[in-house]
Design an enzyme around this catalytic site. Structure first.
Site, PDB file in Angstrom:
ATOM      1  N   ALA A 113     -15.401  50.658 110.559  1.00  0.00           N
ATOM      2  CA  ALA A 113     -15.907  52.029 110.642  1.00  0.00           C
ATOM      3  C   ALA A 113     -16.568  52.304 111.999  1.00  0.00           C
ATOM      4  O   ALA A 113     -16.728  51.403 112.828  1.00  0.00           O
ATOM      5  CB  ALA A 113     -16.883  52.282 109.503  1.00  0.00           C
ATOM      6  N   HIS A 114     -16.992  53.536 112.175  1.00  0.00           N
ATOM      7  CA  HIS A 114     -17.549  53.943 113.463  1.00  0.00           C
ATOM      8  C   HIS A 114     -18.832  53.200 113.805  1.00  0.00           C
ATOM      9  O   HIS A 114     -19.662  52.936 112.961  1.00  0.00           O
ATOM     10  CB  HIS A 114     -17.766  55.457 113.572  1.00  0.00           C
ATOM     11  CG  HIS A 114     -18.532  56.099 112.480  1.00  0.00           C
ATOM     12  ND1 HIS A 114     -18.668  57.465 112.388  1.00  0.00           N
ATOM     13  CD2 HIS A 114     -19.205  55.594 111.430  1.00  0.00           C
ATOM     14  CE1 HIS A 114     -19.387  57.756 111.337  1.00  0.00           C
ATOM     15  NE2 HIS A 114     -19.725  56.646 110.740  1.00  0.00           N
TER      16      HIS A 114
END
Lengths: 347, 347, 347
Positions: B240-241
């Protein structure tokens, strides 16, 4: 698109089953009891939906022997109504005919052998010396590596990738985003860094296999990864290098299978399950969804390992007790000794 | 394809190790003990396969010091036979040479800078101002966004997508279906609806990273998502980011890592594990397969959280007890008080 | 690229909020407090980052009412600083303008209707009779099946696949590798072999939906799979056939949802969770990451089922006790009887 209609008598003549009511009733599509319209045939395969039998708009129904008189609608009675429905649906929904030819926007490698009845879509690349069998369909944007063999009547949906030298059987269905033959996760530790080990095995896939969207099957490290005949893989499954999956095993979505594990024939693996590497799973084993298989399974049967769900506060309590289970067990041992001591003194 | 053969003496001269038996024995490929054929070199890295040493058809074997005399076959003795095998395999299976040039069916954006030794395959799109380094290979159907930088000697298999402005290091291997730089899952709740937050960070990937098929690495929300040197990611991993993965960490298939978590260097994460967001994982941490990391881990070590698998009926019993664990614990407390009471009255 | 700057006064005029300090301060981008540079506006949405307020290089800050005086920097005060930040970011980072037109390397099927303001990238295939709405952008290598409808202002990143006849709403964002409308995993057992059931339903997606990279949404078996308005799906999610996801529900990465399950509106599902088939999940339900939902949930609330993580040796002990939980419970029952017996004899 105009659909072709068939009378119940014609359907029963082809597929079997016993027609009750007007055998001249014509249907052109299958549907659920709930949403069927006139001209469609629905089915009752579970008692759960029995109430819908009264309100359905279907023109005809498929029923089990026990339910033969559960409706006055025209009907076909079969001892396995779900299977019968599947056959009717296959009959009413045949695959689109394959349009032979190679799209001008495809790129075909030297020495590739493409059957003249096969279809190669736009933006496909076919590697050198690859072979595509009769009536196979390779849709837009697929990438087929050098030396790959694809059997007859295979259907590759858009954007499937097959790496070099893999072998895919007849009647394969591979959905979009499938990657067959990428490198397995093989490496050796070399003074703190990972040294990649070339993955020189292939993926070999039998006949009548279906592979769901975005599923990945890695090539073998040295020997091959093998998918036997009739295996059905749902979406987003990861099959690591040197796995062997036995014939007619069905695996639901999001399952991960680690390297060098062998799964038997006729197994059923639930969604999001995991199977560690180097294990042996017997034939006819069922694994529940969300269960990790951490050791070999030698006997047919059904196996589960799921933490039951609770409301958050409840779960927090359970989790604390779980962490203290060793202490709890010790308390019980002490209690047993205490009670033994009390009893001895009492007598 | 004709393979080149090398004598054991030549191999030992390049890679080290001690040759026992006929050093003139020639081999052209590595293989398992079980399936090796004449002209191939196998290896014994685990006692489990020792019995295969007697029946192998390999022309030569790689062995550990303790097993130096376990066979009379020509052999190379090394103190780390698995690593030695990896090196021999790399030597015998060099990567295919890069054929420089841009396929006429590729679409190259204005201002893109592609090294003249790089290879750009058919149906590739390269965005404006992107840069592709020397000897890098971008295979069929990849999509490289505007302003992306790819280092030297990178290998992108067919259908890799890199979104705009991401930076990928030297010797990257990205398998088919990899998506680097898609938007992170960032949004704010606005009166019952979600408002998307633009993801303006990038993905920055170091040197010698490998990314498995269909793995996704999201771009940062504001700052960058960072994959350090030597990280190895298997298939179908979700990063994920704003995650940071430390150098030389290896992560097996199907792992999910939530936003803003930092994973240390030299960690090993087992398949289908999960790591929640905003956590810190120390260096040299091992996480077992199928384990959820729900809090930061500050010390090196091995961590697990797996519900053990059982036959279904057995599991059902365990699950019921687990749900009643609080009650069970209360019963024990009462018993302790009862026993205490009994003891007091007895004395 | 030169960025446009806006004064705080202009921003507050558009988005609301109260400016404190120099309202003429100009900013051109959002940033974290930690990494902001001059000309950027940061935000404080969590007490955790409060210390960074003193050291930030940001030119301005977004703050909650309680923190209105926590800095002397020019600032905008809002009662929901995170939402305010999201709005500012959307304002400062508008989507790139859509360049109308069809790339010459796209292949458009007969009877397809593409709005003249839409953008179709290179190596895209658009099937017969498909419809692409105004200002929609279909990027490189997407494959849009026959009869598909895509609404207005949709954005399909490179290599999205949409199978035939699916319907996608306005303002859809679909990231690379998404597959919409592949066959569901439907088959009937026929004497040891699986018979495929044609999947004749569609996928119907509402407005304002976002779908993360490599997520797959299967078409319905008979009726449709339905994604309602405002649903947000992260990466690598698997949505099986005939699932319905209620409006404004957000689902994190790697979740698997089995067939025919209905999820309510405004739910939040954590990463790597699983939901079995044929279940009903109420509105406003939260499921924790890594939790399996094995039965319907009828009430709003938060639910969890995670095996807590421990150091390996500790876990092994817990797992053994867990397997012996039935025995442990029996021991407690015996103890209760024993204590009862002792008490009776004592009195």
């Amino acid at each position: 698109m105009k659909r072709t209609s068939y009378r119940l008598a014609e359907i029963a003549a082809r597929i079997g089953g016993r027609v009750l009511g007007d055998a001249g009733t014509a249907v052109n599509q299958v549907a659920t009891l709930e949403n069927a319209q006139a001209g469609q045939i629905a089915f009752l395969a579970s008692e759960k939906y029995r109430a819908q039998l009264d309100s359905t708009q279907a023109s005809a129904v498929i029923l089990g022997e026990n339910d033969a008189d559960a409706t006055s609608l025209p009907r076909i009675v079969s001892n396995n109504p779900y299977l019968y429905f599947a056959r009717v649906s296959s009959f009413l929904n045949p695959p689109a005919p394959v349009v032979p030819g190679i799209d001008p926007a495809a790129v075909i490698g030297e020495g590739a052998s493409i059957d003249r009845t096969a279809h190669i879509g736009p933006h496909v690349t076919i590697g050198k010396h690859a072979r595509i069998g009769a009536r196979s369909m390779v849709m837009a944007g697929c990438s087929i590596g050098e030396g790959v063999t694809i059997g007859e009547d295979a259907l590759l949906y858009p954007r499937v990738v097959v790496y070099h030298d893999c072998i895919l059987g007849n009647r394969l269905i591979a959905h979009s985003g499938v990657v067959v033959g990428a490198d397995g996760f093989g490496m050796a530790m070399d003074e703190g860094c990972w040294l990649k080990i070339p993955q020189i095995g292939r993926v070999v896939i039998g006949d009548d296999v279906e592979i769901g969207a975005n599923t990945t099957i890695d090539r073998g490290a040295l020997d091959d990864t093998i998918i036997e005949d009739g295996v059905k893989l749902d979406n987003q499954i990861q099959v690591a290098h040197n796995v062997r999956i036995g014939a007619h095993t069905a695996i639901a979505g999001c399952v991960g299978i680690a390297g060098s594990t062998t799964i038997g024939q006729h197994c059923r693996i639930g969604g999001s399950a995991g199977i560690l590497g180097h294990l042996q799973i017997a034939d006819h084993v069922e694994i529940s969804s969300f269960t990790l298989v951490g050791k070999s399974i030698k006997e047919a049967g059904s196996y589960t390992g799921i933490f039951p769900i609770s409301e958050n506060g409840e779960w927090r309590k359970i989790a604390v007790h779980l962490r203290n289970l060793d202490e709890l067990a010790k308390k019980i041992k002490i209690l047993q000794l205490d009670v033994e001591g009390l009893r001895r003194r009492q007598t």
